[in-house]
Write a protein that holds these residues in place. Structure first.
Motif, PDB file in Angstrom:
ATOM      1  N   LEU A 504       0.830  -1.208   0.000  1.00 24.25           N
ATOM      2  CA  LEU A 504       0.000   0.000   0.000  1.00 24.25           C
ATOM      3  C   LEU A 504       0.865   1.258   0.000  1.00 24.25           C
ATOM      4  O   LEU A 504       0.562   2.225  -0.716  1.00 24.25           O
ATOM      5  N   LEU A 505       1.938   1.264   0.780  1.00 21.86           N
ATOM      6  CA  LEU A 505       2.828   2.424   0.789  1.00 21.86           C
ATOM      7  C   LEU A 505       3.498   2.614  -0.566  1.00 21.86           C
ATOM      8  O   LEU A 505       3.623   3.736  -1.065  1.00 21.86           O
ATOM      9  N   CYS A 506       3.915   1.506  -1.172  1.00 17.98           N
ATOM     10  CA  CYS A 506       4.520   1.597  -2.508  1.00 17.98           C
ATOM     11  C   CYS A 506       3.509   2.128  -3.521  1.00 17.98           C
ATOM     12  O   CYS A 506       3.853   2.931  -4.404  1.00 17.98           O
ATOM     13  N   ALA A 507       2.251   1.688  -3.409  1.00 21.39           N
ATOM     14  CA  ALA A 507       1.213   2.148  -4.341  1.00 21.39           C
ATOM     15  C   ALA A 507       1.011   3.652  -4.213  1.00 21.39           C
ATOM     16  O   ALA A 507       0.944   4.375  -5.223  1.00 21.39           O
ATOM     17  N   LEU A 508       0.925   4.141  -2.982  1.00 20.60           N
ATOM     18  CA  LEU A 508       0.743   5.579  -2.794  1.00 20.60           C
ATOM     19  C   LEU A 508       1.960   6.353  -3.297  1.00 20.60           C
ATOM     20  O   LEU A 508       1.821   7.437  -3.889  1.00 20.60           O
ATOM     21  N   GLY A 509       3.141   5.799  -3.056  1.00 20.88           N
ATOM     22  CA  GLY A 509       4.346   6.462  -3.547  1.00 20.88           C
ATOM     23  C   GLY A 509       4.382   6.533  -5.061  1.00 20.88           C
ATOM     24  O   GLY A 509       4.729   7.570  -5.635  1.00 20.88           O
ATOM     25  N   ARG A 510       4.015   5.445  -5.720  1.00 15.09           N
ATOM     26  CA  ARG A 510       4.052   5.418  -7.180  1.00 15.09           C
ATOM     27  C   ARG A 510       3.015   6.344  -7.800  1.00 15.09           C
ATOM     28  O   ARG A 510       3.288   7.021  -8.786  1.00 15.09           O
ATOM     29  N   VAL A 511       1.798   6.388  -7.228  1.00 13.16           N
ATOM     30  CA  VAL A 511       0.789   7.276  -7.803  1.00 13.16           C
ATOM     31  C   VAL A 511       1.181   8.730  -7.568  1.00 13.16           C
ATOM     32  O   VAL A 511       0.940   9.591  -8.424  1.00 13.16           O
ATOM     33  N   ASN A 512       1.822   9.034  -6.418  1.00  7.28           N
ATOM     34  CA  ASN A 512       2.281  10.398  -6.192  1.00  7.28           C
ATOM     35  C   ASN A 512       3.407  10.778  -7.146  1.00  7.28           C
ATOM     36  O   ASN A 512       3.587  11.948  -7.466  1.00  7.28           O
ATOM     37  N   ASP A 513       4.156   9.767  -7.580  1.00  6.31           N
ATOM     38  CA  ASP A 513       5.256  10.030  -8.507  1.00  6.31           C
ATOM     39  C   ASP A 513       4.804  10.030  -9.958  1.00  6.31           C
ATOM     40  O   ASP A 513       5.605  10.244 -10.857  1.00  6.31           O
ATOM     41  N   GLY A 514       3.504   9.747 -10.194  1.00  4.55           N
ATOM     42  CA  GLY A 514       2.969   9.851 -11.548  1.00  4.55           C
ATOM     43  C   GLY A 514       2.851   8.556 -12.311  1.00  4.55           C
ATOM     44  O   GLY A 514       2.593   8.572 -13.513  1.00  4.55           O
TER      45      GLY A 514
END
Length: 871
Positions: A504-514
């Motif tokens: 979940l943390l990786c998912a949020l990080g990736r969507v924030n990074d575009g």
């Protein structure tokens, strides 16, 4: 047939079909357990029979008359009932229609003559026969009467309809028919359904009890812990429990005092076969974990305790606790330990007494009780339990930790456990320290210390949890690259819950990074871990709710749908209610608020988030509560609900030293509310503060949305547009390109965008913008609704969707109403002209519009189909 409240939910047959059978001379037997709705169905059909001229004879047997020969027939005031006993009487023009509720209570003689009359076609009957519930106690009804009528069905003399016990979807429908239930939030509804145990009567009375609690200014969920025994609800529960067998009632009472006890520990107190039978009958919920924690239906368990001798229950519990203490730690049940701590704390004079336990056992019981109190938002009680053990023996660091956490919450300190040094904690206490989310406000210093401890520990599970703590703390400080790095390290652990949270943390990080593709892979992994064989027992309902909340949040940021989110939310809310999970119920409320905001339903989103925030008080949820509150506040503000948004922001305002993500959310929320209040220059200042915070590596999409906020408030220039286009071009998130294009349209003066108010522009670029078009501006508070929608509760968007329009079709219909051509719409929405033409055609067909012009007119009136139009 009447509709609305007279609908029979859970029946396999339509009431009209029952009437057709009776008018055709075929008797009907309705079978179902107590509360299945038999009496309601019979009353409804009897009314309809009267209306159509059949004038039925309605018999009401009872236990009092069940042993009196012809008791029901002789005491019936209608002289036609005598025809049933007259074997020589001539048949009438049509058979006599007889309606009998609780036919199993007919005396044998009445049942016999009625059966003969049916066989001779001198009577046609509608009979309700009570079917025993699973695990039911033996009844004293007439077995002959019931078996005789069942025999009638077996030999083709009658139809049979079985009313099943309510399943959750049926209960959801039925709740909507009860008055006052519109005031219940989704968590209260889930609690009502979970407590109803499939009974329509219980569902109705539970709903009324919850609605009454709200009307009195109370909390509907906690209202079920105090039910007067001879109230309407109390009597309904009494009758429901009285149907359960005596041995089962005793077991329910025991389990009700020990919610969450492991199956293996419960088997020390009760026969395993008995436990399995209660689980199969759904009177007890097994959480599906590896330990198989058991949760009885709490209201039924409480009533069961009233229906068995008090001494018997207390003796059984006391003997179980004494066995546990005598084992000297060889086996330990936390629910039993909490029960002991509660007794000792309250001074209850029941065995085992404090002096019967060693100092170590008393401290251990106090620890379990303090931990449970902290986890359920009762820090004062947790502190009291911890204090009770201080004079017994040397306080273990775990208990010191619980006391410190409780005291920090009670004193209102900015950072819970800020005085605790994690390097002084043993592995068990450190794990708990991280579970209490004390790390989220620890800043860089604490993260550096945790990083050092990560390198020195050899415990794989502890290392993974330290990595997760570092990842979460980094994300809250908008240090997404470091957050992703630590989350990836945690994902290599063999601990499934750690893998879920890392994904979940990786998912949020990736969507924030575009990268929506990257985020999607991590979200899919998290969902897979929740359901794949062999791992589900390790993933709690709370973890599954976290997955759902992140799913919805990530989808909002990416501007895409979160398929099945509402269905998942309903399922998980029921599980959280059955497991009495305080944190799970709060997360269920968060999920509901996010789903409603996603659909543009401001009123429901506001109700859900306020209820969830109220229930979250003192729970160890970290800044998550404030972050979700502010997300909903932003949605409310640009949906025309600035006062409610302002109130939410006041509740969620960050304290000094809050993480950057929370500080950013506060500035951005303030900007949206100020814009909604017409204070554009002040809104612009707040938006600039938010934009400066988000201009960091790994937060490109967050920064892009902040730049759009500035553009929507009138600060668009070529430099800002260049930044937005650069971010969009390096991203696979469609919403990023849409935001850049809309900002360009503002600067270039395109009429569909530049002439909008700042709030309309913000609404068009909101994370859920594809759920609602710019022309869906809701009326100001206090403004009358359009006449076509008077009396409807859902928002305008739902009014159109109720007639089958997709969000895209609604958006295009709104642009048609504004006078745009298909080509202009295609340019506005970045679609082909042919695609727009197809959507216009589909929308016209759904609302019954004869022309494109008429579709625009209907959209301007917020879509109301003409008579005969398909929905």
């Amino acid at each position: 047939m009447p509709h609305g409240a007279d609908r029979v939910i859970g029946s396999d047959r339509d009431p009209d079909a029952i009437l057709r059978s009776l008018s055709g001379g075929l008797s009907v037997i309705v079978s179902g357990s107590l509360g299945a709705g038999k009496s309601h169905l019979l009353r409804m059909i009897a009314r309809e029979l009267h209306r159509t001229g059949y004038d039925p004879v309605v018999l009401r047997p009872s236990a009092v008359l069940s042993t009196v020969p012809f008791g029901v027939l002789e005491d019936h005031p209608d002289p036609r009932s005598a025809v049933l006993r007259d074997d020589d009487g001539a048949a009438g023009a049509r058979p006599l229609v007889v309606v009998v509720d609780d036919a199993q209570w007919l005396d044998a003689e009445s049942a016999s003559v009625l059966s003969r009359a049916i066989h001779r076609r001198r009577a046609v009957a509608l009979l309700a026969v009570a079917a025993p519930r699973a695990r039911a106690a033996p009844t004293s009804g007439s077995a002959d009467a019931a078996s005789g009528f069942i025999d009638l069905w077996l030999h083709g003399g009658a139809e049979r309809i079985d009313l099943r016990e309510l399943v959750a979807p049926d209960a959801e429908q039925l709740l909507d028919l009860f008055p006052g239930t519109e005031r219940l939030d989704s968590v209260a509804r889930a609690t009502v359904i979970s407590l109803a145990d499939g009974s329509r009567i219980l569902l109705r009375e539970l709903a009324a009890h919850a609605s009454g609690a709200i009307a009195a200014g109370g909390e509907p969920v906690t209202a079920f812990s105090d039910i007067q025994r001879h109230s309407r609800l109390g009597d309904a529960i009494f009758a429901h429990v009285a149907e359960i067998g005596e041995q089962d009632r005793s077991a329910m009472a025991v389990l009700g005092r020990l919610p969450g006890i492991d199956h293996a520990d419960a088997a020390r107190l009760l026969p395993p076969a008995l436990l399995d039978g209660l689980i199969a009958a759904r009177l007890v919920h097994d959480d599906g974990s590896a330990r198989h924690r058991l949760f009885p239906v709490s209201t039924l368990a409480a009533e069961a305790a009233h229906q068995i001798p008090v001494d018997e229950l207390e003796d059984l519990l006391g003997r179980a606790a004494s066995r546990m203490l005598a084992a000297n730690g060889a086996w330990w049940s936390s629910p039993l330990a909490v029960m002991l701590a509660e007794r000792w704390h309250s001074g209850t004079h029941l065995a085992p007494f404090p002096e019967d336990a060693t100092a170590e056992m008393r401290v251990r019981a106090a620890l379990d009780a303090a931990r449970q109190a902290n986890d359920t938002g009762r820090p004062a009680l947790a502190a009291a339990y911890a204090a009770s053990a201080q004079d017994i023996a040397a306080e273990p660091c775990e208990l010191t930790l619980e006391r410190a956490y409780a005291e920090s919450i009670l004193s209102g300190l900015d950072g819970p456990l800020s005085t605790v040094d994690p390097e002084e904690l043993d592995p068990s206490a450190l794990t708990r320290f991280l579970q209490l989310r004390a790390h989220v406000r620890g800043g860089a210093d604490l993260r550096d210390r945790l990083a050092f401890m990560r390198e020195t520990t050899t415990d794989e599970l502890l290392r993974a949890r330290i990595e997760l703590a570092i990842a979460e703390s980094s994300a809250l400080e908008l240090e997404w690259p470091r957050a992703i790095e630590s989350a990836r390290a945690a994902s290599e652990s063999g601990d499934v819950p750690s893998q879920v949270r890392a994904a979940l943390l990786c998912a949020l990080g990736r969507v924030n990074d575009g990268s929506w593709a990257g985020a999607g892979r991590h979200l899919a992994r998290a969902r897979e871990l929740c359901v794949m064989p062999g791992t589900r027992p390790s993933v709690s309902t709370v973890d599954r709710l976290l997955v759902l909340c992140v799913d919805v949040l990530a989808a909002q940021w990416a501007g895409v749908e979160a398929p099945g989110a509402d269905e998942r939310r309903r399922e998980l809310a029921l599980l959280a209610a059955r497991e009495r999970s305080a944190i799970g119920l709060v997360l269920s409320g968060f999920a509901a608020a996010l789903v409603h905001a996603r659909a543009g339903d401001a009123e429901s989103a506001n109700a859900e988030i306020r209820a969830a925030a109220r229930r979250s008080l003192h729970l160890p949820l970290g800044p998550g509560v404030s972050i979700v509150q502010m997300a909903i506040a932003r949605a409310l503000s640009i949906l025309g609900r600035a006062p409610e948004a302002r109130a939410l922001l006041r509740d969620a305002t960050a304290t000094s030293g809050a993480p950057l993500l929370l500080e950013h959310a506060e500035w951005l929320t303030q900007s949206c509310i100020l814009a909604a209040e017409g204070r554009t220059l002040e809104a612009l200042d707040s938006a600039e503060e938010a934009s400066e915070l988000s201009d960091v590596p790994g937060s490109r999409i967050l920064h892009l949305r902040d730049l759009y906020q500035l553009a929507a408030l009138g600060a668009a220039d070529d430099v800002l547009l260049h930044k937005m286009r650069s971010i969009a071009e390096s991203s696979d998130i469609g919403a990023a390109h849409g935001l850049a294009q809309r900002a360009t349209a503002m600067l270039r003066g395109q009429k569909t965008v530049s002439q909008r108010t700042p709030v309309e522009r913000l609404r068009q670029g909101a994370p859920w913008s594809n759920a609602m078009s710019v022309s869906d501006a809701p009326p100001a508070l206090g403004t009358p609704q359009p006449a076509d929608l008077a009396g409807t509760a859902p928002p305008l968007l739902r009014a159109s969707m109720a007639f089958g329009l997709t969000r895209r079709e609604q958006e295009i219909a709104d642009l048609v109403a504004e006078g745009l051509s298909n080509r202009e719409i295609a340019e506005q929405l970045f679609l082909s002209v042919r695609t727009v033409e197809s959507h216009v055609y589909q929308a016209r067909a759904k609302v019954g519009a004869g022309s494109r012009r008429e579709l625009g007119r209907l959209a301007g009136a917020r879509i109301r189909p003409r008579d005969g139009a398909s929905g």
